[in-house]
Scaffold this motif. Structure first.
Motif, PDB file in Angstrom:
ATOM      1  N   ASN A 276      -7.245   8.930  -2.284  1.00 25.34           N
ATOM      2  CA  ASN A 276      -8.390   8.180  -2.800  1.00 25.34           C
ATOM      3  C   ASN A 276      -9.538   8.205  -1.793  1.00 25.34           C
ATOM      4  O   ASN A 276     -10.707   8.404  -2.155  1.00 25.34           O
ATOM      5  CB  ASN A 276      -7.962   6.742  -3.104  1.00 25.34           C
ATOM      6  CG  ASN A 276      -8.832   6.078  -4.156  1.00 25.34           C
ATOM      7  OD1 ASN A 276      -9.409   6.752  -5.005  1.00 25.34           O
ATOM      8  ND2 ASN A 276      -8.927   4.773  -4.108  1.00 25.34           N
ATOM      9  N   ARG A 277      -9.208   8.002  -0.517  1.00 30.33           N
ATOM     10  CA  ARG A 277     -10.250   8.053   0.523  1.00 30.33           C
ATOM     11  C   ARG A 277     -10.855   9.442   0.626  1.00 30.33           C
ATOM     12  O   ARG A 277     -12.068   9.599   0.797  1.00 30.33           O
ATOM     13  CB  ARG A 277      -9.668   7.628   1.875  1.00 30.33           C
ATOM     14  CG  ARG A 277      -9.443   6.136   2.037  1.00 30.33           C
ATOM     15  CD  ARG A 277      -9.236   5.774   3.489  1.00 30.33           C
ATOM     16  NE  ARG A 277      -8.084   6.458   4.054  1.00 30.33           N
ATOM     17  CZ  ARG A 277      -6.845   5.980   4.031  1.00 30.33           C
ATOM     18  NH1 ARG A 277      -6.603   4.801   3.462  1.00 30.33           N
ATOM     19  NH2 ARG A 277      -5.841   6.656   4.577  1.00 30.33           N
TER      20      ARG A 277
ATOM     21  N   ASP B 193      -3.527   6.145  -1.052  1.00 32.59           N
ATOM     22  CA  ASP B 193      -4.728   5.715  -0.329  1.00 32.59           C
ATOM     23  C   ASP B 193      -5.429   6.886   0.350  1.00 32.59           C
ATOM     24  O   ASP B 193      -6.660   6.966   0.361  1.00 32.59           O
ATOM     25  CB  ASP B 193      -4.360   4.659   0.712  1.00 32.59           C
ATOM     26  CG  ASP B 193      -3.931   3.343   0.078  1.00 32.59           C
ATOM     27  OD1 ASP B 193      -4.177   3.176  -1.131  1.00 32.59           O
ATOM     28  OD2 ASP B 193      -3.351   2.506   0.791  1.00 32.59           O
TER      29      ASP B 193
ATOM     30  N   PRO C 164       0.828  -1.216   0.000  1.00 34.59           N
ATOM     31  CA  PRO C 164       0.000   0.000   0.000  1.00 34.59           C
ATOM     32  C   PRO C 164       0.856   1.258   0.000  1.00 34.59           C
ATOM     33  O   PRO C 164       1.969   1.281   0.517  1.00 34.59           O
ATOM     34  CB  PRO C 164      -0.813  -0.123   1.301  1.00 34.59           C
ATOM     35  CG  PRO C 164      -0.805  -1.581   1.614  1.00 34.59           C
ATOM     36  CD  PRO C 164       0.516  -2.099   1.128  1.00 34.59           C
TER      37      PRO C 164
END
Length: 301
Positions: free
Chosen positions: A36-37, A33, A28
């Motif tokens: 994206n979140r 991330d 990851p």
């Protein structure tokens, strides 16, 4: 798309792009991330412009780390956000770029990317591209059982707009009955379009109003606007002009409040024209009020 493809969606996992089961792929990436979140959170809060910015950051990181799975995943999310922000052409470019990257790697293009391309193409008015992409989406294996029915819905919309009754009937037959409000709305909307093609406007009006109610339940307000506008057409064809004016007003007002002025203005103009013919002064006044409010409001997000 709403079409309903414009309703909030979480990021999808695209296993086809992630390597073999023995190879979980790269570890990851916190920056990717997080962006994206943040994009998904912004989209769920109806802030598509912010979502676009966050997804663009995530996509840049995906390309930076040369991660095919992340490129496909984030491109899908970005394209959804771009459509929600009213930029279907940008969504098409995003998907095309991801497709090209996957094809150069000789990796399969996920059905979901074809689905969002179909929705964006339909919204951009390119019926041939929408139908072609929807056919690809419906024929490919997907981990999401809703992908094929959603693709058939777009194919049905294209068939209805082309006046192709047999193709529309084929699309309706491909849609299962469902307890999901959005999926049921798909079927009702296509059945309503088929009733219009079959010169049964009274039946179409009932079906399209049901579809609009189910779009509302699914929080798919763009799709609701489309269903209300179609219901207004059915009302006019069945000789119910006052009902048509009311439906046009409701559709135009919702579109305007969503920031979709390109859709809103023609609907409000039609509502005003019909209302003047039927003596519905309240609707004429409401259209004028909405226009004043829109002129005074700062630019959409």
């Amino acid at each position: 798309m709403n079409l309903r493809l414009l309703a909030p969606m979480a990021a999808i996992a695209l296993a086809a792009c992630g390597g073999s089961p023995a190879d979980p792929g790269p570890p990851p990436d916190a920056k990717l991330d997080q962006a994206n979140r943040a994009g998904s959170q912004a989209l769920s809060m109806d802030m598509p412009s912010l979502a676009v910015r966050q997804y663009k950051t995530a996509l840049q990181r995906a390309y930076e780390r040369d991660d095919a799975g992340a490129i496909a995943d984030v491109s899908y999310n970005l394209a959804l956000a771009q459509m929600r922000a009213g930029d279907a052409k940008a969504a098409i470019t995003t998907v095309r770029d991801a497709q090209r990257d996957l094809e150069l790697r000789r990796l399969p293009v996920p059905a979901e990317l074809f689905l969002v391309l179909a929705a964006a193409s339909y919204r951009a008015g390119d019926l041939a591209a929408a139908d072609s992409a929807a056919q690809e989406a419906s024929s490919r294996t997907s981990s999401d059982s809703d992908t094929a029915p959603r693709a058939w819905f777009i194919r049905g919309l294209v068939a209805a707009q082309r006046g192709d009754g047999p193709a529309l009937a084929q699309a309706i037959a491909a849609l299962p009955t469902s307890r999901q409000a959005d999926m049921q709305a798909d079927r009702e909307e296509l059945e309503g379009r088929a009733a219009l093609l079959g010169n049964r406007p009274a039946d179409a009006l009932v079906l399209l109003q049901r579809a609009a109610a189910n779009r509302q339940q699914a929080l798919d307000y763009r799709g609701m606007v489309r269903a209300l506008a179609s219901a207004a057409d059915a009302a006019q064809r069945s000789g119910q002009a006052p009902e048509a004016a009311d439906l046009l007003l409701r559709a135009g007002r919702s579109a305007l409040l969503q920031g979709d002025t390109a859709t809103a203005q023609p609907l409000l103009r039609q509502a005003e024209e019909v209302a003047r013919q039927t003596g519905q002064s309240g609707i004429v006044e409401e259209v004028a009020r909405l226009r004043r409010a829109a002129a005074e409001r700062p630019a959409a997000r």
